[in-house]
Structure formats: structure tokens, C-alpha cells
Design an enzyme around this catalytic site. Sequence first.
Site, PDB file in Angstrom:
ATOM      1  N   ASP A  38       0.830  -1.198   0.000  1.00  0.00           N
ATOM      2  CA  ASP A  38       0.000   0.000   0.000  1.00  0.00           C
ATOM      3  C   ASP A  38       0.872   1.258   0.000  1.00  0.00           C
ATOM      4  O   ASP A  38       1.965   1.262   0.561  1.00  0.00           O
ATOM      5  CB  ASP A  38      -0.902  -0.028   1.250  1.00  0.00           C
ATOM      6  CG  ASP A  38      -2.105   0.896   1.124  1.00  0.00           C
ATOM      7  OD1 ASP A  38      -2.350   1.417   0.019  1.00  0.00           O
ATOM      8  OD2 ASP A  38      -2.790   1.104   2.137  1.00  0.00           O
ATOM      9  N   GLY A  61       0.432   5.390  -4.439  1.00  0.00           N
ATOM     10  CA  GLY A  61      -0.130   6.676  -4.854  1.00  0.00           C
ATOM     11  C   GLY A  61       0.378   7.809  -3.979  1.00  0.00           C
ATOM     12  O   GLY A  61       0.804   8.858  -4.482  1.00  0.00           O
ATOM     13  N   SER A 101      -7.266  -5.674  -5.994  1.00  0.00           N
ATOM     14  CA  SER A 101      -8.424  -6.255  -5.318  1.00  0.00           C
ATOM     15  C   SER A 101      -9.664  -6.170  -6.201  1.00  0.00           C
ATOM     16  O   SER A 101      -9.704  -5.407  -7.180  1.00  0.00           O
ATOM     17  CB  SER A 101      -8.687  -5.512  -4.005  1.00  0.00           C
ATOM     18  OG  SER A 101      -9.229  -4.236  -4.280  1.00  0.00           O
ATOM     19  N   THR A 102     -10.696  -6.933  -5.812  1.00  0.00           N
ATOM     20  CA  THR A 102     -11.962  -6.876  -6.552  1.00  0.00           C
ATOM     21  C   THR A 102     -12.552  -5.460  -6.462  1.00  0.00           C
ATOM     22  O   THR A 102     -13.314  -5.053  -7.327  1.00  0.00           O
ATOM     23  CB  THR A 102     -12.974  -7.906  -5.991  1.00  0.00           C
ATOM     24  OG1 THR A 102     -12.954  -7.837  -4.560  1.00  0.00           O
ATOM     25  CG2 THR A 102     -12.617  -9.318  -6.398  1.00  0.00           C
ATOM     26  N   GLU A 103     -12.165  -4.716  -5.426  1.00  0.00           N
ATOM     27  CA  GLU A 103     -12.658  -3.336  -5.255  1.00  0.00           C
ATOM     28  C   GLU A 103     -11.865  -2.329  -6.099  1.00  0.00           C
ATOM     29  O   GLU A 103     -12.333  -1.224  -6.368  1.00  0.00           O
ATOM     30  CB  GLU A 103     -12.578  -2.911  -3.787  1.00  0.00           C
ATOM     31  CG  GLU A 103     -13.556  -3.625  -2.853  1.00  0.00           C
ATOM     32  CD  GLU A 103     -13.216  -5.088  -2.578  1.00  0.00           C
ATOM     33  OE1 GLU A 103     -12.006  -5.413  -2.499  1.00  0.00           O
ATOM     34  OE2 GLU A 103     -14.143  -5.905  -2.473  1.00  0.00           O
ATOM     35  N   ASN A 104     -10.650  -2.713  -6.505  1.00  0.00           N
ATOM     36  CA  ASN A 104      -9.808  -1.767  -7.260  1.00  0.00           C
ATOM     37  C   ASN A 104     -10.377  -1.427  -8.636  1.00  0.00           C
ATOM     38  O   ASN A 104      -9.958  -0.447  -9.264  1.00  0.00           O
ATOM     39  CB  ASN A 104      -8.373  -2.298  -7.410  1.00  0.00           C
ATOM     40  CG  ASN A 104      -7.542  -2.193  -6.144  1.00  0.00           C
ATOM     41  OD1 ASN A 104      -6.610  -2.960  -5.929  1.00  0.00           O
ATOM     42  ND2 ASN A 104      -7.871  -1.221  -5.276  1.00  0.00           N
ATOM     43  N   GLU A 133       0.625 -13.214  12.117  1.00  0.00           N
ATOM     44  CA  GLU A 133       1.162 -12.051  12.837  1.00  0.00           C
ATOM     45  C   GLU A 133       1.165 -10.873  11.871  1.00  0.00           C
ATOM     46  O   GLU A 133       1.488 -11.031  10.684  1.00  0.00           O
ATOM     47  CB  GLU A 133       2.592 -12.336  13.312  1.00  0.00           C
ATOM     48  CG  GLU A 133       2.689 -13.423  14.351  1.00  0.00           C
ATOM     49  CD  GLU A 133       2.053 -13.024  15.689  1.00  0.00           C
ATOM     50  OE1 GLU A 133       2.069 -11.824  16.017  1.00  0.00           O
ATOM     51  OE2 GLU A 133       1.541 -13.918  16.385  1.00  0.00           O
TER      52      GLU A 133
END
Length: 264
Positions: free
Chosen positions: A42, A45, A87-90, A229
Site C-alpha cells: 500500500d 499513490g 483487489s476486486t474493489e480496485n 502475525e
Amino acid sequence: MAVNHVYDDSTFETFFANPPEGLEFDALDRSRIPRHISCIMDGNGRWATAQGLSRGEGHKAGIVSLREIITACVRLGVEVMSAYAFSTENWHRPAAEVNLLMHLFAQTFVDELPLLKRENVRVVFLGDISALPKRTREVFEYGLNETAHHTGMVLALAVNYGARAELARAARLLAEDVAAGRTTPDAIDEAAVASKLYTAGLPDPELIIRTSGELRLSNYLLWQAAYSEFYITSTYWPDFDRWGLIDAILTYQGRDRRFGGIHE
Ligand code: FPP
């Protein structure tokens, strides 16, 4: 940007030469390296914005980091390295960014395949790659076939992946098996569910690294992360390097994993 500086002829010793001041590299226990390390990459951007660059430049820089971490994992003897790439959301991102990412995925794969082969890495995909644009899908399928016989580290790339979609798919596959008489509802246990996930046959991640400081799982490996973890760093993914990985493993090695049991 430097490109082919990572898949070199380095050994463990040369790849991890000159650790930075303050990192207790000598404390690393090489007999307790996590079998499966997963990265939520992450901050590409935000890294780009902070440098006055386009988001696309951030993703390109992220690919350089990914290459470094893959090599580091190979040198460390990690069995499985996984990374959340899309991701599927991207799909909800602006079309131009989605197109650029799909193009970068294909191009990176073409560029890196010889090096993945040299490192004996077997590539698998987590997610529904059949829904990707034609060229990206074809390049991925080619890479899958070309590395299928490799016996070294497994690189599991999560592309068009969402954990809820993965669990719904597993339920659907099990329901089909019941309907076809291949199994019965009573026989569906945890192992049966795990066998229908994209990660079937792979160990669960012992260590999940998330860069850029967000404290959430973002629909990633919800089943497989039951006892993982977590290591969260505020470093943006393009700045995450081999030493960040070592710090994550040192942190992991300092944790007390009880799996719901009691302290021995
Ligand atoms: C997150 O940053 C990163 C991504 C959405 C894509 C990461 C992909 C790669 C590094 C390349 C993977 C390569 C292959 C071959 C699969 P972000 O855009 O969410 O950053 P932000 O949160 O700062 O906006």
C-alpha cells in the site's frame, strides 16, 4: 529507475551485506523464517504524490520494491511469498489507472519471467484472472504454465482478489460437489473449505506485512489470516526494501505465537 539490480547472482551473504545502522541483523534466526510471508503493498499513490509524480510512477516504483522483496524472500528460503496487487474493489478506480495497472502487470510479467525462471520461482494467482483484460490474462496464463514445474519459492500474486468472493466461491464449489454426490454436508470441515480456496495446498501466512500505516485487512486472506502475525509500517511500499523485510521478520521472531492456547 534501476531495474535489473535485484535478480543478480547474489548469495544470502552478499544480498544482505551492509545492514543499516540500528537494525539487529545478527539477531535474525535463519532457522525460524516464516514459511509464508504476505505483503499488502500500500502507498504507491501517496509516495508518488509526495514526490510530485503521477500515481503511475508510484506503481512503477512499487514494482521495483516488489522485485526486491521477492528476491529477498528467495534468499531467505521463504516457501511462499504472496502479494496483494489488485483487489476486486480496485476496479472502482478511474479507468485510466485501472488500464495502466493492467498494462504494467502484463509488462512486468513479460520483463521478469526470465528472472523468475532463473530463481526457480513458481507463480500462482489468487483471484479470478479470467476477468482480466485479454493481454494481461494471456501473459499471466503463459507465466503460470512456464513456471508450473518450478520447485523453488511459490510467488502467489493476488490479482482481482477479494476474500469474500473467494469464500463465496468455495461455498459454491462445495455445494456443487454435494449436488453431484461427490461429498455430503456432514463431510464439509475446515480442510474441505481450505481445499476450495485459491490458496489450496499453500501454508497460511505466518507474517502479513502492510505498508503505509493503514490498520486494516481490506478483504485480504480473511480465512488464511486467522493466526497470522501482523507487521504494519508507515513506510510507503515503494520505499519498503530488504531491510524493512528483515525488521518485519525480527519483529515476528520476537512475538509469542500461542494459537489460542496458553503460554508454555
Ligand atoms: C497500492 O497503492 C498498490 C496497488 C494498488 C498496486 C500494486 C501493484 C504492484 C506494485 C505491481 C504488481 C505487479 C504484478 C506483476 C502483479 P495505492 O495505489 O493504493 O496507494 P495509495 O493508497 O497511496 O493511493
